[in-house]
Design an enzyme around this catalytic site. Structure first.
Site, PDB file in Angstrom:
ATOM      1  N   GLY A 240       0.842  -1.204   0.000  1.00  0.00           N
ATOM      2  CA  GLY A 240       0.000   0.000   0.000  1.00  0.00           C
ATOM      3  C   GLY A 240       0.870   1.244   0.000  1.00  0.00           C
ATOM      4  N   SER A 241       0.322   2.313   0.520  1.00  0.00           N
ATOM      5  CA  SER A 241       1.035   3.589   0.457  1.00  0.00           C
ATOM      6  C   SER A 241       2.151   3.662   1.510  1.00  0.00           C
ATOM      7  CB  SER A 241       0.063   4.745   0.692  1.00  0.00           C
ATOM      8  OG  SER A 241      -0.331   4.747   2.048  1.00  0.00           O
ATOM      9  N   SER A 242       3.115   4.541   1.265  1.00  0.00           N
ATOM     10  CA  SER A 242       4.213   4.742   2.229  1.00  0.00           C
ATOM     11  C   SER A 242       3.659   5.272   3.546  1.00  0.00           C
ATOM     12  CB  SER A 242       5.232   5.744   1.683  1.00  0.00           C
ATOM     13  OG  SER A 242       5.835   5.220   0.526  1.00  0.00           O
ATOM     14  N   GLY A 245       2.023   2.360   5.324  1.00  0.00           N
ATOM     15  CA  GLY A 245       3.095   1.377   5.584  1.00  0.00           C
ATOM     16  C   GLY A 245       3.994   1.798   6.731  1.00  0.00           C
ATOM     17  N   GLU A 262       5.831  -3.316   0.799  1.00  0.00           N
ATOM     18  CA  GLU A 262       5.895  -3.011  -0.636  1.00  0.00           C
ATOM     19  C   GLU A 262       5.043  -1.766  -0.808  1.00  0.00           C
ATOM     20  OE1 GLU A 262       4.981  -2.662  -4.198  1.00  0.00           O
ATOM     21  OE2 GLU A 262       3.924  -4.587  -4.127  1.00  0.00           O
ATOM     22  N   CYS A 296       1.879   0.147  -8.649  1.00  0.00           N
ATOM     23  CA  CYS A 296       2.968   0.765  -7.885  1.00  0.00           C
ATOM     24  C   CYS A 296       4.188   0.931  -8.792  1.00  0.00           C
ATOM     25  CB  CYS A 296       3.294  -0.030  -6.634  1.00  0.00           C
ATOM     26  SG  CYS A 296       3.692  -1.721  -6.986  1.00  0.00           S
TER      27      CYS A 296
HETATM   28  C1  UN1 Z   1       1.813  -3.519  -7.683  1.00  0.00           C
HETATM   29  O1  UN1 Z   1       1.445  -2.600  -8.400  1.00  0.00           O
HETATM   30  O2  UN1 Z   1       1.617  -3.478  -6.422  1.00  0.00           O
HETATM   31  O3  UN1 Z   1       5.424  -5.273 -11.960  1.00  0.00           O
HETATM   32  C2  UN1 Z   1       2.411  -4.770  -8.185  1.00  0.00           C
HETATM   33  C3  UN1 Z   1       4.204  -5.103 -12.104  1.00  0.00           C
HETATM   34  C4  UN1 Z   1       3.287  -6.193 -11.632  1.00  0.00           C
HETATM   35  C5  UN1 Z   1       3.093  -6.094 -10.153  1.00  0.00           C
HETATM   36  C6  UN1 Z   1       2.718  -4.748  -9.654  1.00  0.00           C
HETATM   37  N1  UN1 Z   1       3.871  -7.460 -11.965  1.00  0.00           N
HETATM   38  O4  UN1 Z   1       3.737  -4.099 -12.636  1.00  0.00           O
END
Ligand code: UN1
Length: 507
Positions: A240-242, A245, A262, A296
């Site tokens: 999720g977001s920083s 997190g 992540e 992300c």
């Molecule tokens: C995400 O956006 O949290 O590399 C994961 C990617 C994908 C996973 C993204 N395989 O864009």
């Protein structure tokens, strides 16, 4: 009701806690509505999990762990192999559901299910490769080695944008490692989680191991905090977001638990003087507007060499003009909706800030006047030090900037708080190597002649700085879900001390 939902066990009203294969949910609480972001229709309603159910889930998960950890790892892999078989069988329907609930286009939604299948296959193989090292002991007739053992109950908190794949990265590896898992999905995508839990239930029941995979969907922060602060959960994996997190990390650290994070990305693509434009443009467009800029790994900043700047802008403008916005299930659609009204509002706020900064909007910038949370893919000439450029906005906004030298471009790229993904387009070998060296990209992912998104599961996934430092999916990420134990065995008849110590009583 869409047929995919029924096939996947979704009813009009769903219960959101799954304890040992049984569904429950509090009928007294307000329901969570799952809204299709492309037509704003309610797909289904969910009865949120209660505190009491959470207590049952954690008890069941802990109890199951007591036996699950004794099952040989390759046999644990068999559970994941069977789930993958079901995922293959239902790929199309799950893809439909992911598209309906998140708004990502069908081919990307199917790709997400494929990512689950890929990590499942990887986890099955990994279940035979939980290698520990054996080292030569400095003492005679001693054996020294390390082995990897399971942690316990692993908590997995996932985001709406990858409602099933990111859970799979965590859950499948955690489970083959001997842990049980409790999933707290985003309340924006509860149906995806419910559908996957149905598949897990079927396989757990066939294999007589209920309680390996559990699900709970609370609708308040109190229950979420209880989950995060629970000392019975040695590892919390959070995507999720920083901002969120960071607060979760503090809570977990204060009880000396482990966190796997992540978090936000603010990913840049650098287009070098020697770049192949025909390669760069389509890759940039996919990375910037794919999943409506809600990955992300989405490309948010584009740094272009001054000599190519006008050409790249013109090519991008031409490409953006071809983008069709619409229903994620229509095969002609390139960009679907944002997830909710809040995301649209954030997009509008950012656009107002662009205007305040007198940034030039090359393309887009407006919300689309139709039912659904649609916004235009947007190109903005920007400066790296603007607050909005320093932050991650989950929308298809690409900030374009100019540079003179590769060193300058790398400095701009790295000059943000986040450090997830990055890419350089170049035909210059020295530049490519420079970019991948210690003085180059500071991100967890650094690509050459490819976009920033779309990572494969085989390698470790994650990033540095405000992205949180975690590594999930492939490579040796499995180690995060296990504890390391060092074992020394004396198989001789002498007591020998390390470091050449001669203890008088032992002579
Ligand atoms: C995400 O956006 O949290 O590399 C994961 C990617 C994908 C996973 C993204 N395989 O864009």
């Amino acid at each position: 009701m869409h047929s995919a939902l029924e096939t996947l066990g979704i009813q009009q009203i769903n219960n959101s806690s799954c304890i040992g294969g049984h569904w429950c949910g509090d009928t007294r609480l307000d329901v969570i509505e799952s809204i299709n972001p492309s037509d704003l229709k309610c797909l289904a309603m969910i009865r949120p999990s209660t505190d009491q159910e959470y207590q049952h889930i954690i008890a069941e998960s802990t109890q199951t762990f007591a036996t699950w950890r004794t099952i040989p790892a390759p046999k644990r892999g068999e559970m994941v192999r069977r789930i993958a078989q079901e995922l293959r069988r239902k790929k199309h329907q799950i893809g439909d559901l992911v598209a309906l609930e998140t708004g990502k286009i069908k081919s990307e939604a199917d790709g997400e299910v494929q990512e689950m299948i890929d990590i499942a296959d990887f986890a099955v193989g990994q279940s035979r490769m939980l290698y520990g090292k054996t080292m030569p002991s400095e003492r005679p007739q001693h054996r020294l080695y390390e082995q990897w053992l399971p942690l316990g109950v692993v908590g997995i908190i996932t985001a709406f944008n990858f409602p099933v794949a990111v859970w799979a990265w965590n859950a499948f590896i955690a489970v083959i490692a001997g842990n049980t898992v409790i999933w707290k999905p985003s309340p924006k995508t509860p149906l995806c989680a419910i559908a996957i839990q149905h598949i897990c239930n079927q396989i757990m029941s066939e294999m007589q191991y209920q309680g390996v995979f559990s699900l709970f969907i609370p609708d308040d922060r109190i229950l979420l905090n209880q989950f995060v602060e629970d000392r019975q959960i040695p590892l919390i994996s959070f995507t999720g977001s920083s901002v969120v997190g960071r607060s979760i990390n503090i809570k977990v650290a204060s009880r000396l638990g482990k966190c796997l994070l992540e978090l936000s990305g603010n990913n840049a693509v650098i287009v070098d003087e020697s770049a192949d434009i025909n390669l760069a443009i389509p890759a940039i467009v996919f990375a910037a507007v794919g999943t409506a800029g809600q990955r992300c790994t989405s490309t948010r900043r584009l740094l272009v060499h001054e000599k190519l700047y006008d050409t790249v802008i013109n090519h991008l403008l031409h490409a953006y003009q071809q983008i069709t916005i619409g229903s994620p299930l229509d095969s002609r659609t390139v960009v679907g909706p944002l997830i909710d009204a809040q995301a649209v509002e954030k997009f509008q706020q950012v656009m107002m800030e662009v205007k305040r900064q007198q940034g030039r909007i090359v393309y887009g910038g407006k919300i689309v006047d139709t039912t659904g949370y649609f916004v235009e893919p947007t190109l903005v000439c920007a400066e790296n030090n603007w607050t909005i450029v320093q932050q991650e906005t989950f929308a298809p906004i690409l900030y374009v900037m100019k540079f003179k030298t590769l060193e300058e471009a790398i400095a701009i790229q790295n000059n943000v708080p986040q450090g997830l993904s990055s890419a350089l387009f170049t035909d210059n070998l020295c530049h490519a190597e420079h970019y991948l060296s210690a003085v180059g990209s500071d991100c967890g992912i650094a690509n050459i002649n490819m976009g920033t998104s779309g990572a494969e599961i085989g390698a470790a996934f994650g990033g540095e700085k405000d992205t949180g430092g975690g590594r999930e999916a492939g490579s040796d990420a499995w180690k995060s879900y296990m504890r390391r134990q060092t074992n020394t065995i004396n198989w001789g008849k002498q007591v020998t001390l390390a470091q050449d110590i001669l203890f008088p009583m032992m002579r």
